[in-house]
Motif scaffolding. Structure first.
Motif, PDB file in Angstrom:
ATOM      1  N   THR A  71     -14.678  32.884 -48.663  1.00  0.00           N
ATOM      2  CA  THR A  71     -14.179  32.755 -50.033  1.00  0.00           C
ATOM      3  C   THR A  71     -13.249  31.550 -50.152  1.00  0.00           C
ATOM      4  O   THR A  71     -13.311  30.788 -51.115  1.00  0.00           O
ATOM      5  N   VAL A  91     -13.700  28.249 -52.653  1.00  0.00           N
ATOM      6  CA  VAL A  91     -12.675  27.728 -53.563  1.00  0.00           C
ATOM      7  C   VAL A  91     -12.434  26.244 -53.270  1.00  0.00           C
ATOM      8  O   VAL A  91     -12.415  25.408 -54.160  1.00  0.00           O
ATOM      9  N   SER A 110     -13.924  34.564 -58.381  1.00  0.00           N
ATOM     10  CA  SER A 110     -13.116  35.083 -59.502  1.00  0.00           C
ATOM     11  C   SER A 110     -11.913  34.176 -59.724  1.00  0.00           C
ATOM     12  O   SER A 110     -11.403  33.556 -58.776  1.00  0.00           O
ATOM     13  N   GLU A 111     -11.465  34.131 -60.942  1.00  0.00           N
ATOM     14  CA  GLU A 111     -10.300  33.312 -61.270  1.00  0.00           C
ATOM     15  C   GLU A 111      -9.101  33.754 -60.447  1.00  0.00           C
ATOM     16  O   GLU A 111      -8.291  32.942 -60.014  1.00  0.00           O
ATOM     17  N   GLU A 112      -9.039  35.035 -60.249  1.00  0.00           N
ATOM     18  CA  GLU A 112      -7.920  35.605 -59.517  1.00  0.00           C
ATOM     19  C   GLU A 112      -7.895  35.054 -58.082  1.00  0.00           C
ATOM     20  O   GLU A 112      -6.876  34.568 -57.599  1.00  0.00           O
ATOM     21  N   PRO A 153     -18.893  27.873 -57.903  1.00  0.00           N
ATOM     22  CA  PRO A 153     -18.682  28.616 -59.146  1.00  0.00           C
ATOM     23  C   PRO A 153     -18.415  30.122 -58.965  1.00  0.00           C
ATOM     24  O   PRO A 153     -17.526  30.663 -59.611  1.00  0.00           O
ATOM     25  N   ASP A 154     -19.123  30.776 -58.074  1.00  0.00           N
ATOM     26  CA  ASP A 154     -19.007  32.245 -58.064  1.00  0.00           C
ATOM     27  C   ASP A 154     -17.777  32.738 -57.323  1.00  0.00           C
ATOM     28  O   ASP A 154     -17.873  33.335 -56.256  1.00  0.00           O
ATOM     29  N   ARG A 184      -9.407  32.417 -56.941  1.00  0.00           N
ATOM     30  CA  ARG A 184      -9.194  30.973 -56.958  1.00  0.00           C
ATOM     31  C   ARG A 184      -7.706  30.644 -57.049  1.00  0.00           C
ATOM     32  O   ARG A 184      -7.170  29.841 -56.280  1.00  0.00           O
ATOM     33  N   ALA A 185      -7.040  31.291 -57.979  1.00  0.00           N
ATOM     34  CA  ALA A 185      -5.615  31.009 -58.194  1.00  0.00           C
ATOM     35  C   ALA A 185      -4.809  31.343 -56.941  1.00  0.00           C
ATOM     36  O   ALA A 185      -4.005  30.539 -56.463  1.00  0.00           O
ATOM     37  N   ARG A 186      -5.063  32.525 -56.411  1.00  0.00           N
ATOM     38  CA  ARG A 186      -4.309  32.978 -55.241  1.00  0.00           C
ATOM     39  C   ARG A 186      -4.515  32.020 -54.066  1.00  0.00           C
ATOM     40  O   ARG A 186      -3.577  31.610 -53.395  1.00  0.00           O
TER      41      ARG A 186
END
Lengths: 350, 350
Positions: free
Chosen positions: B16, B20, B28-30, B25-26, B32-34
């Motif tokens: 994961t 990032v 989650s925003e969560e 693309p696939d 990615r941010a973390r």
DNA sequence: CTGAAAGCGCTTACAG
DNA sequence: CTGAAAGCGCTTACAG
């Protein structure tokens, strides 16, 4: 085409091929000959990504050059590479933009190549103070002093910038010039805090030479900061000539800027050295091709390169860190005019 | 500090984190941010060895520059990098020695970086003929024509060297010069076989301009081969002035050599352009800082860089190979003197 | 959307 | 002296 192909074709295992490739001792002559023949036949070149990834310690050096277009550095790099080759070593060279952080680049290069040691060509004091502590391999900073930085794994080989600038300024003052315009590099100001960037040191040299001869010197008025380029030198000289019409000479902190200044002086309808004397700094090859030949402080490129490499090698062999000063040479050139008589006459009639 | 550290600290798996990092693309925003926060916090930088080793296809370009000290190329590289960045891409640049094989270097770079495409700045015809066939990615050769090479994945962006030299020569001939010394680059001779190296093309241009105007031109006598350097130009000019005392002008196939020639002419007690006219080639920044400003053929650095990059991008998107000629500009400069009257007078009295 | 696992091409202990 | 195997730090199908 990988090491596996070589292994298959030679009948040996990849481990043995790897040992041959890296010149390890415990390989039979027979295996060595056979494998080298296959390597030759297939034109095999090891993938340096895989090699760097795995290797605990690389065998080469890394040269980090600050400014791909810095002609002084280009000279030094070339000579360094020759020396390194003569010493039976290898080196990769990485160019970093003048405005980028050379120490961060070095850290990255260290992680990825694990070089035996790193040579820095040029360096910004702030970058070193901020990040060099994280770099643990032997390093040598070339052209800039590092003694006051106090890192246990950082040597330096440089020219005495204060003295070099003092002599350049002296050349002008002793020729009777009383108002000299200064074109300095970035952050070139006499500041109250620790003065250690190259331009600052050189400005101090100018000041010392002036004080020593009792000539007034006002950095605020007489000096100007310029980018390290011909264009920068051109613009700076134009401004200087406009702001201080009474200057009879210009001292540029690098030859590149001096070459720009030379053209600016001509474009202002003045001649060098008849109307304005001009002195550069560094002693790049090009000054000898200028018309007139530029007066300058010539750094000893050969010595800087050789000592830089030698010191790094010594250091990797467990030697102490040293901070060596390489003598420079004041080049008289053709761009300085002696105006003492002229000034005397002026004074007599003035 | 590896991707594992980031994974551990962020609570996600390395896969994961990798996604990032590479902007897949696939995710989650969560997540990615973390993950980005942790990357920032730890100052994590991926190891490019591992990345290159694994990646089937890299995302950047590679620029291969022939000659680290070639000032024309230095200008072009800089502009290319800006364009590439503007296009949202990245590039690594590799410098190869003037005498080394740029195509072999490219092959190595291709294996190790798997770039989307490769830009060559300068190239030797023989090297391309020998090895380019093994290079399968989209490539663009800049400053040298590649149309006669006939490779399906090699475009080119260049100046018309024959015409450029013809105009430079024309500038001199039309100013009344009848004997012009030529300083050429390596392998600069009019040979009976296919003439395609840059210097050969330029020599042909000189010949054409002479024939067109009915002026005798003897390459054997009038031209001399020099290394691409100021020193080379200096030596060549000295020889030329000695061998052909009747020349009234010199045409150098590069500005760098012209700058050397300029100094040689002065050192022979002659002036430019009063006694000897001088024309260079390339239009590097420096010619504008010479005294006198050098006449030259200015290659359009901006266009060469932009079109080189654009064509490469098109090609990687499946576009056809193209061979584009970029217009040059004849710069009059201050180094050519019109001697027609003088010659007329000579003839009248001669 | 995420994790577990294979594998890129080498080098290097570890056995034998 | 040589081979088999682990592992460098990532990316990328493959499941789920």
């Amino acid at each position: 085409m990988t090491i596996k192909d070589v292994a298959r074709r030679s009948g040996y295992a990849v481990g043995t091929v790897s040992r041959v490739l890296n010149g390890h001792p415990d390989v039979s002559e027979e295996a060595r000959a056979r494998i080298l023949a296959v390597v030759e036949e297939l034109g095999f070149k090891p993938n340096s990504n895989a090699r760097n990834l795995k290797q605990r310690e690389g065998s080469g050096f890394c040269i980090i050059v600050k400014g791909a277009r810095n002609l002084l550095f280009a000279d030094i790099v070339e000579k360094m590479q020759n020396h390194i080759k003569d010493a039976g070593r290898s080196a990769t060279v990485v160019y970093v933009d003048e405005d980028d952080d050379e120490v961060e680049t070095a850290l990255q290069a260290y992680r990825e190549q694990k070089p035996l040691g790193i040579l820095f060509l040029g360096g910004n004091r702030d970058n070193f103070l901020r990040s060099f502590g994280r770099l643990t391999c032997p390093c040598v900073l070339v052209t800039t002093r590092a003694d006051t930085l106090g890192f246990a794994n950082l040597s330096s080989v440089s020219t005495d910038d204060v003295e070099g600038a003092a002599q350049a300024m002296g050349l002008l003052l002793d020729a009777g010039h009383r108002r000299v315009g200064i074109i300095g590099g970035d952050s070139c100001k006499v500041s109250p805090v620790l003065n250690c960037n190259t331009s600052q040191l050189r400005l101090i040299g100018c000041q010392q030479a002036s004080i020593q001869r009792g000539v007034p010197f006002d950095p605020e008025q007489q000096s100007i900061i310029s980018r390290y380029s011909m264009e920068g030198g051109y613009e700076a000289a134009k401004i200087l000539l406009g702001r201080c019409p009474d200057i009879t000479a210009i001292l540029a902190m690098s030859d590149v800027m001096a070459i720009g200044a030379l053209r600016a002086i001509r474009d202002s309808g003045l001649r060098v050295p008849e109307d304005i004397s001009l002195v550069g700094y560094d002693g790049i090859e090009q000054v000898d091709y200028c018309v007139p030949r530029l007066s300058t402080v010539r750094q000893n490129v050969e010595q800087l390169a050789r000592r830089g490499v030698d010191i790094l090698i010594q250091q990797t062999d467990g030697g102490q860190t040293v901070h060596e000063i390489i003598p420079f040479q004041l080049i008289k050139g053709e761009s300085v005019r002696d105006i003492r008589e002229l000034e005397d006459r002026k004074r007599a009639y003035g």
